[in-house]
Design a protein around this motif. Structure first.
Motif, mmCIF file in Angstrom:
data_model
loop_
_atom_site.group_PDB
_atom_site.id
_atom_site.type_symbol
_atom_site.label_atom_id
_atom_site.label_comp_id
_atom_site.label_asym_id
_atom_site.label_seq_id
_atom_site.Cartn_x
_atom_site.Cartn_y
_atom_site.Cartn_z
ATOM 1 N N PHE A 1 0.863 -1.174 0.000
ATOM 2 C CA PHE A 1 0.000 0.000 0.000
ATOM 3 C C PHE A 1 0.902 1.226 0.000
ATOM 4 O O PHE A 1 2.099 1.128 0.262
ATOM 5 C CB PHE A 1 -0.918 0.013 1.236
ATOM 6 N N ARG A 2 0.337 2.381 -0.311
ATOM 7 C CA ARG A 2 1.080 3.636 -0.248
ATOM 8 C C ARG A 2 0.500 4.481 0.873
ATOM 9 O O ARG A 2 -0.706 4.597 1.031
ATOM 10 C CB ARG A 2 0.991 4.400 -1.568
ATOM 11 N N LEU A 3 1.390 5.104 1.613
ATOM 12 C CA LEU A 3 0.970 5.882 2.770
ATOM 13 C C LEU A 3 2.064 6.896 3.057
ATOM 14 O O LEU A 3 3.250 6.581 2.980
ATOM 15 C CB LEU A 3 0.777 4.958 3.973
ATOM 16 N N THR A 4 1.673 8.126 3.362
ATOM 17 C CA THR A 4 2.652 9.146 3.716
ATOM 18 C C THR A 4 2.282 9.760 5.056
ATOM 19 O O THR A 4 1.138 9.657 5.509
ATOM 20 C CB THR A 4 2.707 10.263 2.658
ATOM 21 N N ASN A 5 3.241 10.402 5.675
ATOM 22 C CA ASN A 5 2.977 11.049 6.960
ATOM 23 C C ASN A 5 1.993 12.204 6.830
ATOM 24 O O ASN A 5 1.377 12.597 7.829
ATOM 25 C CB ASN A 5 4.297 11.527 7.579
ATOM 26 N N GLU A 6 1.827 12.737 5.617
ATOM 27 C CA GLU A 6 0.845 13.795 5.421
ATOM 28 C C GLU A 6 -0.581 13.267 5.503
ATOM 29 O O GLU A 6 -1.520 14.032 5.709
ATOM 30 C CB GLU A 6 1.058 14.467 4.053
ATOM 31 N N VAL B 1 9.489 5.701 9.250
ATOM 32 C CA VAL B 1 9.880 4.806 8.163
ATOM 33 C C VAL B 1 9.109 5.096 6.881
ATOM 34 O O VAL B 1 9.562 4.764 5.780
ATOM 35 C CB VAL B 1 9.701 3.330 8.585
ATOM 36 N N LEU B 2 7.950 5.763 6.992
ATOM 37 C CA LEU B 2 7.181 6.078 5.792
ATOM 38 C C LEU B 2 7.946 7.001 4.855
ATOM 39 O O LEU B 2 7.839 6.887 3.634
ATOM 40 C CB LEU B 2 5.836 6.708 6.174
ATOM 41 N N ASP B 3 8.710 7.931 5.409
ATOM 42 C CA ASP B 3 9.503 8.826 4.566
ATOM 43 C C ASP B 3 10.566 8.041 3.803
ATOM 44 O O ASP B 3 10.834 8.313 2.625
ATOM 45 C CB ASP B 3 10.163 9.910 5.426
ATOM 46 N N ARG B 4 11.167 7.086 4.461
ATOM 47 C CA ARG B 4 12.189 6.269 3.810
ATOM 48 C C ARG B 4 11.577 5.425 2.701
ATOM 49 O O ARG B 4 12.147 5.292 1.610
ATOM 50 C CB ARG B 4 12.870 5.387 4.852
ATOM 51 N N MET C 1 12.474 5.604 -1.379
ATOM 52 C CA MET C 1 12.891 4.433 -2.160
ATOM 53 C C MET C 1 11.841 4.027 -3.185
ATOM 54 O O MET C 1 12.070 3.111 -3.969
ATOM 55 C CB MET C 1 13.179 3.251 -1.222
ATOM 56 N N GLN C 2 10.678 4.679 -3.160
ATOM 57 C CA GLN C 2 9.554 4.302 -4.021
ATOM 58 C C GLN C 2 9.235 2.815 -3.846
ATOM 59 O O GLN C 2 9.084 2.068 -4.816
ATOM 60 C CB GLN C 2 9.850 4.645 -5.481
ATOM 61 N N ALA C 3 9.130 2.444 -2.585
ATOM 62 C CA ALA C 3 8.965 1.035 -2.246
ATOM 63 C C ALA C 3 7.520 0.651 -1.952
ATOM 64 O O ALA C 3 7.273 -0.367 -1.317
ATOM 65 C CB ALA C 3 9.837 0.693 -1.032
ATOM 66 N N GLY C 4 6.570 1.446 -2.391
ATOM 67 C CA GLY C 4 5.177 1.119 -2.145
ATOM 68 C C GLY C 4 4.379 1.000 -3.425
ATOM 69 O O GLY C 4 4.560 1.784 -4.360
ATOM 70 N N ILE C 5 3.505 0.007 -3.476
ATOM 71 C CA ILE C 5 2.559 -0.156 -4.583
ATOM 72 C C ILE C 5 1.165 -0.193 -3.982
ATOM 73 O O ILE C 5 0.920 -0.936 -3.023
ATOM 74 C CB ILE C 5 2.818 -1.446 -5.375
ATOM 75 N N ARG C 6 0.255 0.581 -4.528
ATOM 76 C CA ARG C 6 -1.071 0.660 -3.930
ATOM 77 C C ARG C 6 -1.950 -0.502 -4.395
ATOM 78 O O ARG C 6 -2.982 -0.333 -5.035
ATOM 79 C CB ARG C 6 -1.720 2.009 -4.234
ATOM 80 N N TYR C 7 -1.538 -1.711 -4.040
ATOM 81 C CA TYR C 7 -2.424 -2.857 -4.248
ATOM 82 C C TYR C 7 -3.640 -2.706 -3.340
ATOM 83 O O TYR C 7 -4.775 -2.916 -3.760
ATOM 84 C CB TYR C 7 -1.702 -4.155 -3.902
#
Length: 427
Positions: A129-134, A142-145, A149-155
């Motif tokens: 999933f994709r999630l940001t601190n905003e 860890v969300l910023d990291r 790294m573009q390590a999230g996919i919004r499955y």
């Protein structure tokens, strides 16, 4: 205790390389999330083969050791008391984010199933999933990291909505976090990647790179991901691929340590202790997926660094992958173990009991095996696995004195065949 180490008795792993992990982090945190777009195709299993390697002994103490004062008095039995006795299924991120998730929820509602192991960090190193601190009221560093790294996919389009629905159905949620197979982290921080003598990355059969299990920076990242999953409301965290890679390239890799002084098995044990100290402070318990073939095989222990007896008193629950298709023909005296699901699982579970019997019960991990819910067409002499074969494996677990189990199918195709109806197990 080392048993059955002769050539005719070694248990050789071949088949789907899984998961397993951690238990019980229930939180009351509520996150206000937004989500749109993208789901993906289901993840298919890979075939992985175990080869031999050698290790040394005597590791330095690199664990944190600063557990919460309250937890210092808790035993494994204390942490596991009152928790759900898991009867679960594995769910990929793409499946969890698709309409097919409703079918799986219905299956759990209508059968003896009560839990789902859901990919949070998958084999490709991606969060599902994709999630940001905003998007949330509290800060999760860890969300910023992950974003960098573009390590999230919004499955999973809306993780909060999904978690609430699962709780509404009283489904116990387990976050699967793949550990040291992580091509994204390896690319983002090459100094953490495991490399061959020529400088190229150590990869699996599908070209996916591994990071170095000895590096504490990797441990930190994996622990922060687990803490995030706990904050998102998962009841339990499960570490998978918590092992060393196998093959000639892995054997030749530079791990950056004296492996005679600090063997593989100690590194895996130290990582899980490190994560446990942190996660116990959050009310989580730590569990790990391991090869079933390490039970009774010193060769396999040395190869992947998973010591069943040691980990049985390091984690809170341990999940050996005892799929009949993982055992070489002739093991347990069976011409084709895959064709004998009850006998194979029974023998593996008896071996588990023997390995762990000397650990005091209060300190002994709960044993929750992974069972085969797929047909291993690559195995010579294989049989089709349907409800009968699934029920035989479950019964073998019970007959060995264990109470929990999880079904694995990489495509998430499960049916009620072989499962009791909801409430029937109580009669």
């Amino acid at each position: 205790m080392i048993r059955n180490t002769g050539p005719g008795k070694r248990l050789l792993a071949a088949g789907i390389v899984l998961i397993l992990g951690m238990t019980g982090c229930g939180t009351d945190n509520e996150l206000s999330l937004t989500g749109t777009e993208e789901t993906g195709i289901e993840v298919m299993a890979t075939v992985d083969f175990t080869e031999e390697a050698a290790t040394g002994e005597n590791a330095p103490d690199v664990t944190d050791g600063d557990a919460a004062a309250g937890d210092a008095e808790q035993t494994t039995a204390d942490r596991m008391a009152g928790r759900t006795k898991v009867k679960g299924i594995y769910v990929t991120g793409p499946k969890a984010g698709s309409a097919g998730m409703e079918d799986l929820i219905r299956l759990v509602d209508e059968t003896e199933l009560n839990a789902m192991v859901i990919d949070v960090k998958n084999d490709e190193g991606n969060l599902t999933f994709r999630l940001t601190n905003e998007e949330i009221p509290q800060d999760i560093p860890v969300l910023d990291r992950i974003s960098e790294m573009q390590a999230g996919i919004r499955y999973i389009r809306d993780i909060q909505t999904m978690m609430q629905e699962l709780k509404d159905h009283n489904i116990y949620t387990i976050a699967r976090i793949v550990c040291f197979k992580d091509p994204i982290l390896a690319a983002a921080q090459p100094e953490l990647a495991l490399t061959k003598p020529d400088g190229k990355p150590v990869t699996d059969a599908n070209g996916l790179a591994w990071v170095n299990p000895y590096r504490q920076e990797v441990w930190e990242y994996l622990t922060e991901l687990a803490e995030m999953a706990a904050d998102l409301g998962f009841d339990e965290i499960q570490y998978d691929y918590v092992r060393f890679p196998v093959g000639s390239d892995a054997d030749a890799a530079d791990y950056g340590v004296d492996m005679e002084a600090y063997p593989k098995r100690q590194a895996i044990q130290d990582f899980l202790s490190y994560a446990g100290d942190r996660l116990h402070e959050k009310g989580c318990v730590v569990t790990a997926d391991v090869f079933g073939t390490i039970i009774g095989s010193e060769t396999d222990v040395q190869t992947v660094g998973q010591d069943y007896t040691a980990l049985g008193q390091t984690v809170d629950a341990i999940s050996p992958m005892v799929y009949p298709s993982h055992y070489a023909n002739g093991v347990f005296g069976l011409k084709v173990p895959d064709a004998h699901p009850y006998e194979t699982v029974s023998a593996a579970m008896q071996g588990s009991a023997e390995e762990l019997q000397e650990i005091p019960e209060a300190e002994r991990a709960v044993v929750r095996p992974w069972l085969q819910a797929f047909t291993a067409t690559w195995v010579p002499g294989h049989i089709s696995y349907n409800g009968t074969q699934i029920r035989e494996q479950i019964q073998a677990v019970y007959d060995a004195g264990y109470e929990e189990w999880i079904l694995w199918n990489a495509t998430n195709r499960y049916s009620p065949d072989g499962l009791l109806a909801a409430g029937e197990e109580k009669q």
